[in-house]
Design a protein around this motif. Structure first.
Motif, PDB file in Angstrom:
ATOM      1  N   HIS A  39       0.846  -1.178   0.000  1.00 31.65           N
ATOM      2  CA  HIS A  39       0.000   0.000   0.000  1.00 31.65           C
ATOM      3  C   HIS A  39       0.890   1.239   0.000  1.00 31.65           C
ATOM      4  N   ASP A  40       0.262   2.373  -0.007  1.00 29.57           N
ATOM      5  CA  ASP A  40       0.980   3.635  -0.069  1.00 29.57           C
ATOM      6  C   ASP A  40       1.821   3.840   1.198  1.00 29.57           C
ATOM      7  N   TYR A  67       0.510   5.917   4.091  1.00 31.00           N
ATOM      8  CA  TYR A  67      -0.367   5.276   5.069  1.00 31.00           C
ATOM      9  C   TYR A  67       0.433   4.776   6.263  1.00 31.00           C
TER      10      TYR A  67
END
Length: 118
Positions: A15-16, A19
């Motif tokens: 994920h990013d 985050y």
């Protein structure tokens, strides 16, 4: 899948990374704490109330068959109160969310968007 595809998949982030930075902040931990402090007790209370209704319906038939007014008995009232409880909890959660969760979530969203732009 080729060896190159597999290597690329293994190296791709899940994920990013923004985050990860936000998830490590005290604000994110506070948001999770606030959410859980409402949801867990509310869920437990509602399930206990529902199970009471089911248990009484199965093993306390005489009590549940007690007429209150006309043809309306305790079982019907308890059943209708399940709907009232559901709508009441939804209303309470909406108010709680607007007051306690949404302001903090908006702040975290703004921080996320700032990190995206950087």
């Amino acid at each position: 899948m080729t060896e190159q595809d597999q290597a690329a998949t293994e190296q791709a982030p899940r994920h990013d990374p923004i985050y990860d930075r936000l998830a490590a902040t005290p604000e994110f931990a506070e948001l999770r704490r606030r959410y859980r402090s409402f949801v867990f007790p509310a869920t437990a209370a509602f399930l206990a109330w529902y199970l009471l209704y089911v248990i009484l319906s199965n093993w306390a038939g005489g009590f549940m068959d007690t007429r209150v007014v006309g043809h309306i008995n305790v079982a019907l009232i308890f059943g209708l109160l399940q709907f009232v409880t559901t709508f009441g909890l939804a209303w309470m959660y909406a108010r709680y969310s607007q007051q306690k969760l949404d302001p903090l979530a908006r702040q975290l969203d703004a921080d996320y968007r700032k990190g995206e732009e950087a």
